[in-house]
Design a protein around this motif. Structure first.
Motif, short mmCIF file in Angstrom:
data_model
loop_
_atom_site.label_atom_id
_atom_site.label_comp_id
_atom_site.label_asym_id
_atom_site.label_seq_id
_atom_site.Cartn_x
_atom_site.Cartn_y
_atom_site.Cartn_z
N GLY A 104 -13.72 4.26 2.01
CA GLY A 104 -12.47 3.67 2.46
C GLY A 104 -11.72 4.53 3.46
N THR A 105 -10.68 3.95 4.03
CA THR A 105 -9.87 4.64 5.04
C THR A 105 -8.41 4.80 4.61
OG1 THR A 105 -9.47 2.55 6.21
CG2 THR A 105 -11.36 3.88 6.93
N ILE A 106 -8.12 4.51 3.33
CA ILE A 106 -6.76 4.70 2.82
C ILE A 106 -6.41 6.18 2.89
CG2 ILE A 106 -5.25 4.46 0.81
CD1 ILE A 106 -7.17 2.25 -0.16
N GLN A 107 -5.15 6.49 3.20
CA GLN A 107 -4.69 7.87 3.20
C GLN A 107 -3.38 7.97 2.44
OE1 GLN A 107 -4.48 9.81 7.05
NE2 GLN A 107 -6.14 8.55 7.87
N ASN A 108 -3.27 8.98 1.58
CA ASN A 108 -1.97 9.26 0.98
C ASN A 108 -1.07 9.92 2.02
OD1 ASN A 108 -3.91 11.64 0.45
ND2 ASN A 108 -1.89 12.58 0.20
N SER A 109 0.22 9.81 1.82
CA SER A 109 1.16 10.45 2.74
C SER A 109 1.42 11.89 2.32
CB SER A 109 2.49 9.67 2.75
OG SER A 109 3.18 9.89 1.53
N GLY A 110 2.25 12.57 3.07
CA GLY A 110 2.57 13.96 2.74
C GLY A 110 3.38 14.11 1.48
N SER A 111 3.85 12.99 0.90
CA SER A 111 4.64 13.07 -0.33
C SER A 111 4.12 12.15 -1.43
CB SER A 111 6.11 12.73 -0.04
OG SER A 111 6.24 11.42 0.51
N SER A 112 2.95 11.51 -1.20
CA SER A 112 2.44 10.57 -2.19
C SER A 112 1.14 11.05 -2.82
CB SER A 112 2.26 9.18 -1.57
OG SER A 112 1.21 9.20 -0.61
N TYR A 113 0.79 10.42 -3.91
CA TYR A 113 -0.39 10.79 -4.69
C TYR A 113 -1.27 9.55 -4.86
CZ TYR A 113 2.15 15.07 -5.69
OH TYR A 113 2.81 16.27 -5.57
N PRO A 114 -2.55 9.74 -5.22
CA PRO A 114 -3.24 10.97 -5.59
C PRO A 114 -3.73 11.74 -4.36
CG PRO A 114 -4.76 9.15 -5.79
CD PRO A 114 -3.43 8.55 -5.41
N THR A 115 -3.96 13.01 -4.55
CA THR A 115 -4.59 13.87 -3.55
C THR A 115 -5.11 15.12 -4.24
OG1 THR A 115 -4.26 15.18 -1.54
CG2 THR A 115 -2.35 14.92 -3.00
N PRO A 116 -6.30 15.56 -3.91
CA PRO A 116 -6.79 16.80 -4.52
C PRO A 116 -6.11 18.04 -3.97
CG PRO A 116 -8.40 15.93 -2.97
CD PRO A 116 -7.31 14.91 -3.08
N GLY A 159 3.64 20.01 2.26
CA GLY A 159 3.37 18.61 1.94
C GLY A 159 2.04 18.45 1.25
N ASN A 160 1.73 17.21 0.89
CA ASN A 160 0.42 16.88 0.34
C ASN A 160 -0.55 16.61 1.49
OD1 ASN A 160 1.39 17.01 -2.25
ND2 ASN A 160 1.67 14.79 -2.46
N ALA A 161 -1.70 17.24 1.45
CA ALA A 161 -2.72 16.94 2.46
C ALA A 161 -3.19 15.49 2.28
CB ALA A 161 -3.89 17.90 2.33
N SER A 162 -3.29 14.76 3.37
CA SER A 162 -3.78 13.38 3.32
C SER A 162 -5.30 13.39 3.31
CB SER A 162 -3.30 12.58 4.54
OG SER A 162 -1.89 12.52 4.58
N VAL A 163 -5.90 12.73 2.31
CA VAL A 163 -7.36 12.64 2.22
C VAL A 163 -7.77 11.18 2.32
CG1 VAL A 163 -7.58 14.75 0.86
CG2 VAL A 163 -7.32 12.55 -0.30
N LEU A 164 -8.97 10.94 2.84
CA LEU A 164 -9.49 9.57 2.93
C LEU A 164 -9.85 9.08 1.54
CD1 LEU A 164 -11.74 9.85 6.11
CD2 LEU A 164 -9.45 8.85 5.91
N GLN A 165 -9.44 7.85 1.20
CA GLN A 165 -9.59 7.32 -0.15
C GLN A 165 -10.07 5.87 -0.12
OE1 GLN A 165 -6.50 8.40 -2.90
NE2 GLN A 165 -5.59 9.88 -1.50
N SER A 166 -10.50 5.40 -1.29
CA SER A 166 -10.98 4.03 -1.44
C SER A 166 -10.33 3.38 -2.64
CB SER A 166 -12.51 4.01 -1.63
OG SER A 166 -13.18 4.55 -0.53
N ARG A 168 -9.04 6.32 -5.30
CA ARG A 168 -9.65 7.62 -5.54
C ARG A 168 -10.13 8.21 -4.20
NH1 ARG A 168 -14.68 6.33 -8.71
NH2 ARG A 168 -15.32 5.79 -6.61
N PRO A 169 -10.03 9.52 -4.04
CA PRO A 169 -10.54 10.12 -2.80
C PRO A 169 -12.03 9.86 -2.61
CG PRO A 169 -9.16 11.69 -3.99
CD PRO A 169 -9.36 10.51 -4.90
N ASN A 170 -12.43 9.61 -1.37
CA ASN A 170 -13.86 9.57 -1.06
C ASN A 170 -14.44 10.94 -1.40
OD1 ASN A 170 -13.27 7.05 0.01
ND2 ASN A 170 -13.29 7.76 2.13
N THR A 171 -15.53 10.94 -2.14
CA THR A 171 -16.08 12.19 -2.65
C THR A 171 -17.54 12.31 -2.26
OG1 THR A 171 -14.60 11.96 -4.55
CG2 THR A 171 -16.32 13.63 -4.71
N TYR A 172 -17.90 13.49 -1.78
CA TYR A 172 -19.27 13.78 -1.38
C TYR A 172 -19.88 14.71 -2.43
CZ TYR A 172 -17.47 12.13 3.13
OH TYR A 172 -16.88 11.39 4.12
N PHE A 173 -20.96 14.27 -3.04
CA PHE A 173 -21.66 15.07 -4.04
C PHE A 173 -22.86 15.75 -3.38
CE2 PHE A 173 -19.23 12.01 -6.35
CZ PHE A 173 -18.89 12.62 -7.55
#
Length: 261
Positions: free
Chosen positions: A48-60, A176-183, A214-219
């Motif tokens: 996915g291409t969803i991103q949290n903002s600098g003040s929103s969750y979730p983010t690792p 701030g919270n780092a924005s990560v790509l999420q789905s 949830r953040p896109n996760t690479y295993f």
């Protein structure tokens, strides 16, 4: 004489082959050309291409509050669909799209537990083992790689929960919270808690929220792959990823890859 090439690729379990192509749209008979195929050791869950903002969750990664704890649920069916097999997982990656002035995260830890849960709405406490720890982790733009201290051995059938926590134990927001790509997911896949000046945040059992996101996760799951090209006619080799073909007539080549037997 130039002849058009044709490349057919069937993927039965992604992402065994990243590509299998000729480098040009046409080749000349009697002119050597390289066939290419590749295998990726990084298996992606979530595109996915969803991103949290600098003040929103979730983010690792984040320091909008002085400390935060997250748990992310991954179903066995998702792991299998991504091409992950039973065996060692050597690390995970998250993709940061925007740093948002995030500061280094103190006592950053990643733990993993198996679970029978198919939806995550409360913080779980049992069965976690730490696989990554850093006294101060500074997220970077792009792929952030966490190589495990020891491999996590997945049994191939269990759902897993990945927990990360840090505790700067101060008053936010100094960053701030780092924005990560999420789905988005079809189930609740994230729970999280956050607090300022709470030295016990990593022991929290009460979430501030949960989301079907949830953040896109690479295993990272290295494996030995065995290549087999056919027919062997006019190929430099049949058991390597990138053989040279020097064809004298129209020919179709097929490549198979076997991972871990």
């Amino acid at each position: 004489t130039a002849v058009k090439d044709t490349t057919n690729l069937t993927i039965t379990r992604k992402p065994v082959f990243g590509k299998s192509i000729l480098p040009n749209d046409s080749v000349c008979l009697g002119m050597p050309v390289q066939l290419n195929t590749s295998y990726s050791t990084s298996k992606q869950v979530g595109t996915g291409t969803i991103q949290n903002s600098g003040s929103s969750y979730p983010t690792p990664y984040g320091h909008y509050f002085g400390g935060a704890k997250h748990q992310f649920l991954y179903l066995a069916s998702e792991l299998t669909a991504a091409g992950i097999v039973a065996g060692n997982i050597n690390g995970i990656n998250f993709n940061v799209a925007n740093l948002n002035t995030v500061v280094p995260l103190i006592n950053y830890n990643i733990s993993i537990a198996t679970t029978t849960l198919s939806s995550l709405t409360t913080i779980q406490t049992a069965g976690f083992t730490s696989y990554f720890s850093s006294s101060s982790y500074a997220p970077v733009l792009g792929i952030n790689t966490h190589t495990f201290i020891t491999p996590y051995v997945w049994d191939g059938v269990s759902n897993i929960i990945i927990e990360n926590c840090f505790n700067n134990n101060d008053i936010g927001p100094t960053g701030g919270n780092a924005s990560v790509l999420q789905s988005s997911t079809a189930f609740s896949s994230s729970v999280y808690d956050y607090a300022d000046s709470d030295p016990t945040i990593c022991s929290s059992t009460t979430p501030n929220g949960n989301l079907s996101q949830r953040p896109n996760t690479y295993f990272i799951q290295p494996a030995t792959i065995t290549y087999s090209w056919s027919p062997a006619i006019e190929l430099s080799a049949t058991n390597i990823a990138n053989p040279i073909a020097n064809v004298s007539t129209t020919r179709t080549y097929t490549v198979e890859g076997t991972v871990g037997g």
